[in-house]
Design a protein around this motif. Sequence first.
Motif, short mmCIF file in Angstrom:
data_model
loop_
_atom_site.label_atom_id
_atom_site.label_comp_id
_atom_site.label_asym_id
_atom_site.label_seq_id
_atom_site.Cartn_x
_atom_site.Cartn_y
_atom_site.Cartn_z
N THR A 20 15.39 60.59 -3.91
CA THR A 20 14.77 59.93 -3.97
C THR A 20 14.44 58.92 -3.13
O THR A 20 15.93 58.80 -2.39
CB THR A 20 14.96 58.81 -5.45
OG1 THR A 20 14.15 57.64 -5.04
CG2 THR A 20 16.18 58.69 -5.29
N SER A 21 13.16 57.77 -2.73
CA SER A 21 13.29 57.44 -1.09
C SER A 21 14.32 55.90 -1.68
O SER A 21 14.59 54.58 -0.61
CB SER A 21 11.79 57.31 -0.61
OG SER A 21 10.78 56.43 -1.70
N TRP A 22 14.15 55.62 -2.67
CA TRP A 22 15.11 54.59 -2.99
C TRP A 22 16.52 54.50 -3.83
O TRP A 22 17.07 55.51 -4.23
CB TRP A 22 14.00 53.61 -4.11
CG TRP A 22 14.78 52.99 -4.64
CD1 TRP A 22 15.69 52.58 -6.23
CD2 TRP A 22 14.39 51.60 -4.61
NE1 TRP A 22 16.02 51.21 -6.46
CE2 TRP A 22 15.23 50.72 -5.16
CE3 TRP A 22 13.71 50.77 -3.62
CZ2 TRP A 22 15.49 49.07 -5.49
CZ3 TRP A 22 13.51 49.49 -3.46
CH2 TRP A 22 14.37 47.94 -4.06
N LYS A 23 17.14 54.17 -2.66
CA LYS A 23 18.75 53.52 -3.04
C LYS A 23 18.64 52.90 -4.49
O LYS A 23 18.69 51.56 -4.31
CB LYS A 23 18.69 52.68 -2.00
CG LYS A 23 20.71 52.55 -1.86
CD LYS A 23 21.26 52.05 -0.69
CE LYS A 23 22.96 51.98 -0.93
NZ LYS A 23 22.92 50.84 0.51
N LEU A 24 19.55 53.84 -5.16
CA LEU A 24 19.48 53.26 -6.74
C LEU A 24 20.88 52.80 -6.62
O LEU A 24 21.81 53.12 -6.07
CB LEU A 24 19.23 54.79 -7.82
CG LEU A 24 18.09 55.64 -7.67
CD1 LEU A 24 18.02 56.46 -8.55
CD2 LEU A 24 17.08 54.21 -8.29
N GLU A 25 20.75 51.90 -7.72
CA GLU A 25 22.31 50.94 -7.61
C GLU A 25 22.64 51.66 -8.96
O GLU A 25 22.03 51.57 -10.34
CB GLU A 25 21.99 49.46 -8.80
CG GLU A 25 23.27 48.38 -8.35
CD GLU A 25 22.99 47.23 -8.51
OE1 GLU A 25 24.11 47.04 -9.59
OE2 GLU A 25 22.11 46.89 -8.83
N ILE A 26 24.35 52.19 -8.99
CA ILE A 26 24.87 52.82 -10.32
C ILE A 26 25.74 52.20 -10.24
O ILE A 26 27.00 51.83 -9.77
CB ILE A 26 25.16 54.56 -10.16
CG1 ILE A 26 23.79 55.48 -9.26
CG2 ILE A 26 26.05 54.87 -11.02
CD1 ILE A 26 24.23 56.88 -8.91
N ARG A 27 26.33 52.04 -11.96
CA ARG A 27 27.84 50.76 -12.55
C ARG A 27 28.30 51.45 -13.66
O ARG A 27 27.66 52.72 -14.09
CB ARG A 27 27.07 49.75 -12.03
CG ARG A 27 26.32 49.09 -11.76
CD ARG A 27 26.21 47.47 -12.28
NE ARG A 27 26.02 47.39 -13.23
CZ ARG A 27 24.93 47.22 -14.04
NH1 ARG A 27 23.95 46.85 -13.04
NH2 ARG A 27 24.18 46.88 -15.08
N PRO A 28 29.88 52.02 -13.18
CA PRO A 28 30.66 52.05 -11.71
C PRO A 28 29.58 53.33 -10.88
O PRO A 28 29.51 53.92 -11.17
CB PRO A 28 31.60 52.14 -12.48
CG PRO A 28 31.54 52.95 -13.32
CD PRO A 28 30.14 52.27 -13.87
N GLY A 29 30.15 52.96 -9.73
CA GLY A 29 30.19 54.21 -8.71
C GLY A 29 30.89 54.81 -8.61
O GLY A 29 30.49 55.98 -8.15
N THR A 30 31.95 54.83 -9.66
CA THR A 30 32.42 55.86 -9.22
C THR A 30 33.11 56.13 -10.70
O THR A 30 33.40 55.27 -11.92
CB THR A 30 34.37 55.97 -8.29
OG1 THR A 30 35.03 54.63 -9.14
CG2 THR A 30 34.06 56.10 -7.29
N VAL A 31 33.40 57.35 -11.79
CA VAL A 31 34.54 57.58 -12.69
C VAL A 31 36.21 58.34 -12.79
O VAL A 31 35.98 59.49 -11.26
CB VAL A 31 33.06 59.09 -13.22
CG1 VAL A 31 32.56 58.43 -13.77
CG2 VAL A 31 33.17 59.96 -12.56
N ASP A 32 36.80 58.75 -13.46
CA ASP A 32 38.40 59.37 -12.93
C ASP A 32 37.33 60.66 -13.61
O ASP A 32 37.20 60.89 -15.31
CB ASP A 32 39.05 58.41 -14.33
CG ASP A 32 39.66 57.11 -13.00
OD1 ASP A 32 39.82 57.61 -11.81
OD2 ASP A 32 39.35 56.16 -13.74
N VAL A 33 38.06 61.91 -13.40
CA VAL A 33 37.68 62.80 -13.88
C VAL A 33 38.77 64.34 -14.09
O VAL A 33 40.08 64.11 -13.34
CB VAL A 33 36.82 63.57 -12.91
CG1 VAL A 33 36.64 65.41 -13.71
CG2 VAL A 33 35.75 62.89 -13.06
N LEU A 34 39.04 64.35 -15.28
CA LEU A 34 40.96 65.57 -15.51
C LEU A 34 40.35 66.66 -15.73
O LEU A 34 39.02 66.74 -16.40
CB LEU A 34 41.49 64.90 -16.75
CG LEU A 34 42.58 66.00 -17.13
CD1 LEU A 34 43.47 66.15 -15.60
CD2 LEU A 34 43.25 65.10 -18.06
#
Length: 316
Positions: A198-212
């Motif tokens: 997408t040409s639109w810069k989307l806002e993602i909250r939270p930007g990171t997740v913890d992965v095990l």
Amino acid sequence: MNEERAKWFVRYNFGYRALALLLAVLLWYFVAGQRNPIVDRTFTRPVEARSLSAQMVLASPLPDIKVTVRGFRSIVQSMSEEDVDAYVDLGGREDGVSFIPVKVKVPSGIQLVKVEPDTIRVSLDYLEEKKVPVRVSVSGEAAPGFTTLTPVIRPDQVVIKGPSRVLGGIQEAQATLAVNGARDNISQKVRVKVAQETSWKLEIRPGTVDVLLPVVSRGPIKTVSVVADLIGKPKPDFKVKDVHVDPAKIDVTGTPQAIANLSQVLTKPVDISGADGQVIRQTELVLPPDIYPVRDDKVKVTVEIGSAETDQLPNE
């Protein structure tokens, strides 16, 4: 008589005097124009969206435009791009597509010659939020003899903010985790993104997740001894007094057939040729086919070499 005529000529012949003044002005402009001529210059500028409602958003970026200005060379050449202000007034606009004239402001003393394009396509949409699940994409492979299980994600959902039409096509967010020959569980903080372009810069909250990501053996695990493979001979009149391998035992995995009768594994050759003292080497293991180490396959080999005529080691 001639003197009176001269006075009359000067006093009453205004046409000649005006003509002379005009010629003087034209001559000045000509000379000034030769030194500082009038020139054109073209700037490429982004278009700014102004007066946009807080509930609305651009569904696609605004295009750049070309602005041509004219003026004295000294003034035009001293201009910067920031001196050209291009914008569209979006006050009161609703969602949808519109073609809106571009407004341009230039410094005083500069003539605006041309704006290309002078009207641009503007697509507006409502600004919304959407909660979507996070899916982990695993890149690479675990070490031979190992496999990965279902990852654990914290949090397992994120909120995406952007144009409603763009959000309608997004069903999940992605977090990519590299495995790269892992033998142990991987625990990392991973950046979240959306797979759709997408040409639109989307806002993602939270930007990171913890992965095990659990990494486990494909087959049975067995503990075996590690034996140092020594090659070469010490210096004459010297002999090997002691050999120590760290770790002395390792856990291996593999097919049941390969691991059934396995009791020890060798290191890669450790050369002690001509040695007359302690030899320390970091080396790898030589594993039979279909056998894999559960942890790191590197070990430390320490070889103590002393005089053949005494049981004491050097420096004892």
